[in-house]
Design a protein around this motif. Structure first.
Motif, PDB file in Angstrom:
ATOM      1  N   ASP A  30      39.988 -21.594  47.496  1.00 58.23           N
ATOM      2  CA  ASP A  30      40.626 -20.477  47.663  1.00 58.23           C
ATOM      3  C   ASP A  30      41.985 -20.267  47.659  1.00 58.23           C
ATOM      4  N   LEU A  31      42.778 -20.312  46.601  1.00 65.50           N
ATOM      5  CA  LEU A  31      44.044 -20.235  46.358  1.00 65.50           C
ATOM      6  C   LEU A  31      44.912 -19.638  47.287  1.00 65.50           C
ATOM      7  N   ASN A  32      44.382 -18.261  47.650  1.00 69.76           N
ATOM      8  CA  ASN A  32      45.174 -17.301  48.386  1.00 69.76           C
ATOM      9  C   ASN A  32      45.399 -17.985  49.827  1.00 69.76           C
ATOM     10  N   ARG A  33      44.606 -19.014  50.374  1.00 70.71           N
ATOM     11  CA  ARG A  33      44.955 -19.441  51.537  1.00 70.71           C
ATOM     12  C   ARG A  33      45.934 -20.276  51.640  1.00 70.71           C
ATOM     13  N   LEU A  34      46.481 -20.948  50.468  1.00 69.74           N
ATOM     14  CA  LEU A  34      47.531 -21.870  50.406  1.00 69.74           C
ATOM     15  C   LEU A  34      48.909 -21.292  50.986  1.00 69.74           C
ATOM     16  N   SER A  35      49.249 -19.974  50.571  1.00 72.65           N
ATOM     17  CA  SER A  35      50.369 -19.166  51.170  1.00 72.65           C
ATOM     18  C   SER A  35      50.329 -19.239  52.508  1.00 72.65           C
ATOM     19  N   ALA A  36      49.308 -19.473  53.538  1.00 70.52           N
ATOM     20  CA  ALA A  36      49.236 -19.107  54.828  1.00 70.52           C
ATOM     21  C   ALA A  36      49.888 -20.200  55.617  1.00 70.52           C
ATOM     22  N   HIS A  37      50.315 -21.342  54.691  1.00 65.10           N
ATOM     23  CA  HIS A  37      50.771 -22.814  55.185  1.00 65.10           C
ATOM     24  C   HIS A  37      52.177 -22.579  55.095  1.00 65.10           C
ATOM     25  N   ASP A  38      52.799 -23.335  55.875  1.00 65.34           N
ATOM     26  CA  ASP A  38      54.142 -23.305  55.900  1.00 65.34           C
ATOM     27  C   ASP A  38      54.720 -24.350  54.504  1.00 65.34           C
ATOM     28  N   THR A  39      55.898 -24.058  54.216  1.00 64.59           N
ATOM     29  CA  THR A  39      56.326 -24.599  52.741  1.00 64.59           C
ATOM     30  C   THR A  39      56.248 -26.123  53.025  1.00 64.59           C
ATOM     31  N   ASP A  40      56.886 -26.529  54.000  1.00 66.21           N
ATOM     32  CA  ASP A  40      57.025 -28.119  54.206  1.00 66.21           C
ATOM     33  C   ASP A  40      55.843 -28.903  54.256  1.00 66.21           C
ATOM     34  N   THR A  41      54.885 -28.179  54.897  1.00 67.54           N
ATOM     35  CA  THR A  41      53.444 -28.603  55.252  1.00 67.54           C
ATOM     36  C   THR A  41      52.379 -28.581  53.893  1.00 67.54           C
ATOM     37  N   LEU A  42      52.917 -27.449  53.340  1.00 67.90           N
ATOM     38  CA  LEU A  42      52.080 -27.498  51.944  1.00 67.90           C
ATOM     39  C   LEU A  42      52.854 -28.484  50.798  1.00 67.90           C
ATOM     40  N   ARG A  43      54.037 -28.733  50.995  1.00 64.25           N
ATOM     41  CA  ARG A  43      54.776 -29.480  50.008  1.00 64.25           C
ATOM     42  C   ARG A  43      54.168 -30.904  50.304  1.00 64.25           C
ATOM     43  N   ARG A  44      54.223 -31.561  51.472  1.00 60.87           N
ATOM     44  CA  ARG A  44      53.666 -32.817  51.941  1.00 60.87           C
ATOM     45  C   ARG A  44      52.277 -33.024  51.342  1.00 60.87           C
ATOM     46  N   GLU A  89      59.072 -32.499  41.471  1.00 63.23           N
ATOM     47  CA  GLU A  89      59.163 -31.281  40.437  1.00 63.23           C
ATOM     48  C   GLU A  89      57.966 -30.547  40.248  1.00 63.23           C
ATOM     49  N   THR A  90      56.861 -31.559  40.251  1.00 62.43           N
ATOM     50  CA  THR A  90      55.479 -30.885  39.808  1.00 62.43           C
ATOM     51  C   THR A  90      55.229 -30.080  41.403  1.00 62.43           C
ATOM     52  N   ALA A  91      55.493 -30.714  42.545  1.00 62.18           N
ATOM     53  CA  ALA A  91      55.088 -29.884  43.522  1.00 62.18           C
ATOM     54  C   ALA A  91      55.482 -28.687  43.647  1.00 62.18           C
ATOM     55  N   ASP A  92      56.947 -28.672  43.527  1.00 62.98           N
ATOM     56  CA  ASP A  92      57.757 -27.482  43.682  1.00 62.98           C
ATOM     57  C   ASP A  92      57.549 -26.396  42.601  1.00 62.98           C
ATOM     58  N   SER A  93      57.096 -26.734  41.519  1.00 62.03           N
ATOM     59  CA  SER A  93      56.768 -25.802  40.510  1.00 62.03           C
ATOM     60  C   SER A  93      55.564 -25.121  40.841  1.00 62.03           C
ATOM     61  N   ILE A  94      54.396 -25.707  41.530  1.00 61.01           N
ATOM     62  CA  ILE A  94      53.327 -25.048  42.178  1.00 61.01           C
ATOM     63  C   ILE A  94      53.815 -24.188  43.280  1.00 61.01           C
ATOM     64  N   LEU A  95      54.585 -24.921  44.222  1.00 64.36           N
ATOM     65  CA  LEU A  95      55.064 -23.897  45.193  1.00 64.36           C
ATOM     66  C   LEU A  95      55.489 -22.757  44.890  1.00 64.36           C
ATOM     67  N   LEU A  96      56.400 -22.744  43.971  1.00 64.98           N
ATOM     68  CA  LEU A  96      57.536 -21.643  43.578  1.00 64.98           C
ATOM     69  C   LEU A  96      56.491 -20.724  42.654  1.00 64.98           C
ATOM     70  N   TYR A  97      56.091 -21.133  41.714  1.00 64.93           N
ATOM     71  CA  TYR A  97      55.436 -20.253  40.540  1.00 64.93           C
ATOM     72  C   TYR A  97      53.754 -19.799  40.831  1.00 64.93           C
TER      73      TYR A  97
END
Length: 369
Positions: free
Chosen positions: A253-267, A278-286
Motif C-alpha cells: 500500500d504505497l499510500n502508507r509511505l507518506s505517513a512516515h517522516d522523510t528521514d525515516t523513509l529515506r533510511r 539519487e534513486t531514493a530521493d527520486s522516489i521520495l520526491l516524485y
C-alpha cells in the motif's frame, strides 16, 4: 498599566479564486489567480489597471494553532531564533498576508494576477497600488541572516524564473502510478529515458507492473522484459528487492509511505539493494511527494558552471544548496529539478550551446564566440 485594546471589525472585500487547495511553502511565482471583488465595490477599482503591480492584503484563514513568539525564519534551524514580528511567518496573532503581485488584467470586478501566495477561497481585505518610491526603500538595513540567505536564494529564484519562462512546466515524472515512478527511478540508472520507457512498456504488456507481479515473476523473465534499459540482469535483482521491501514495509500500500517522516523513509529506501541517494530521493520526491531535492549529474554540471557548487561536492552538500536557500516545498523542488534536467539536455550539455542558454548572461563559465 495594561492598555485596553479596542475591538475591531474586519470585512472582506473579495476572495481569491485559483487551483491551489492547500497552503504550500513555495512555487507561487507562476500561479495565476483571480481576485473577485464584491460587486458593490467595482467602481473603487477604476484606475487600478494602469498599474503593473498591486499589493494584496489577505486573511490567511487556514492558519491554525497559537502563534509562537520566537521562531526560526522560514523554519530553518540554521537561522537565529528571533521574534515572530521579525519574520514573515504565517502563524501570527492576526494572520494577515501581504504580497506584491503582477496585475495581468482587470475585468469589471475581477482582477487577474500572477504570484499571489494565497489559496482558493482566501478572503481579501484590501488592495493598494504598488508605487516604487513608497514601497522600495533605498539603503534599507536588514539583519545579517537575511543578507546571507538572500544572496544565494535570489540567484536560485532568478534561475528558476528564467527556466520556467524558457521551458514552462515540465509535469515530471511521466508515470501512471507511484509504483511506476519507483520502477522508473531504478531503471533510469545509467540509461536514457527513451530506453526506460521501452522497458516499462514491456512490463506493462506482460501485466507485471505491480509489486506482487514482480515478486512472482522469474528473475530471468524480468531481466528479459527490461532488457532495453541496459544492465538488465542487475536491475532485475534491484526491482525484486524493491518489490520485496514494499511488501514487507507497507503491504504494497504505497499510500502508507507518506505517513512516515522523510528521514525515516529515506533510511529505509537506502537499505534496499541497488537504491542509492539519487534513486531514493527520486522516489521520495516524485512517488511519495516528500520535499527533497534530487541531485543528479545534470544538476551538478549546471551548478558547477554557474559557480554555485559548494566546496564540499558531496551529495548532501549539493542538496543543502537548494534545501537551505529555497522554500522547502515538494512542488517547487519537483519543478525546479525537472527544469534543470531540460536545460542540461537542451543546451547545458557536456559541450554546451551557450549562445542559446537562457542563463548565459549569469554564467561565469559561458563560452563566448
Amino acid at each position: 498599566m495594561a492598555i485596553e485594546q479596542p475591538d475591531m471589525t474586519l470585512k472582506a472585500i473579495g476572495f481569491v479564486k485559483n487551483q491551489v487547495a492547500q497552503p504550500v511553502q513555495g512555487g507561487w511565482e507562476e500561479v495565476i489567480s483571480e481576485i473577485v471583488i464584491d460587486r458593490r465595490l467595482t467602481d473603487a477599482l477604476d484606475g487600478l489597471e494602469e498599474f503593473s503591480h498591486i499589493v494584496v492584503l489577505f486573511w490567511m484563514h487556514k492558519t491554525s494553532g497559537e502563534p509562537t513568539l520566537k521562531v526560526h525564519p522560514r523554519g530553518k534551524i540554521e537561522f537565529p531564533l528571533v521574534g515572530l514580528f521579525a519574520t514573515r511567518s504565517p502563524r501570527r496573532p492576526n494572520p494577515v498576508g501581504e504580497t506584491t503581485v503582477r496585475l495581468l488584467e482587470r475585468r469589471g470586478n475581477i482582477l487577474k494576477v500572477r504570484g499571489l501566495d494565497a489559496i482558493n477561497g482566501t478572503p481579501v481585505i484590501d488592495i493598494k497600488p504598488y508605487i516604487p518610491r513608497r514601497h522600495s526603500v533605498a539603503g534599507a538595513r536588514v539583519p545579517p541572516w537575511v543578507t546571507k540567505s538572500g544572496g544565494i536564494s535570489q540567484r536560485l529564484e532568478d534561475i528558476y524564473r528564467r527556466l520556467m519562462d524558457g521551458y514552462g512546466p515540465q509535469h515530471w515524472w511521466p508515470a501512471e502510478s507511484p509504483f511506476e515512478v519507483m520502477v522508473g527511478a531504478v531503471l533510469t540508472q545509467s540509461a536514457a529515458w527513451s530506453n526506460v520507457e521501452k522497458a516499462i512498456a514491456g512490463l506493462k504488456g506482460a501485466g507485471a507492473l505491480s509489486p506482487e507481479a514482480l515478486r512472482r515473476l522469474p528473475l530471468a523473465e524480468l531481466a528479459r522484459l527490461i532488457r532495453p534499459c541496459g544492465y538488465y540482469n542487475a536491475k532485475a535483482v534491484k526491482l525484486k528487492s524493491l518489490a520485496r521491501w514494499l511488501g514487507e514495509f507497507c503491504g504494497d500500500d504505497l499510500n502508507r509511505l507518506s505517513a512516515h517522516d522523510t528521514d525515516t523513509l529515506r533510511r529505509e529506501l537506502l537499505s534496499i539493494h541497488g537504491v542509492g541517494e539519487e534513486t531514493a530521493d527520486s522516489i521520495l520526491l516524485y512517488a511519495v511527494g516528500k520535499p527533497v531535492f534530487v541531485i543528479d549529474a545534470y544538476t551538478r554540471r549546471i551548478i558547477s558552471r554557474l559557480g554555485l557548487a559548494p566546496q564540499d561536492t558531496s551529495y548532501a552538500a549539493c542538496q543543502a544548496l537548494f534545501r537551505d536557500n529555497l522554500p522547502v516545498d515538494s512542488g517547487l523542488f519537483n519543478e525546479y529539478h525537472a527544469l534543470l534536467v531540460s536545460l542540461a539536455k537542451d543546451v547545458c550539455r557536456p559541450r554546451p550551446l551557450c549562445p542559446k542558454c537562457c542563463l548565459a548572461d549569469k554564467c561565469p563559465s559561458r563560452i563566448v564566440k
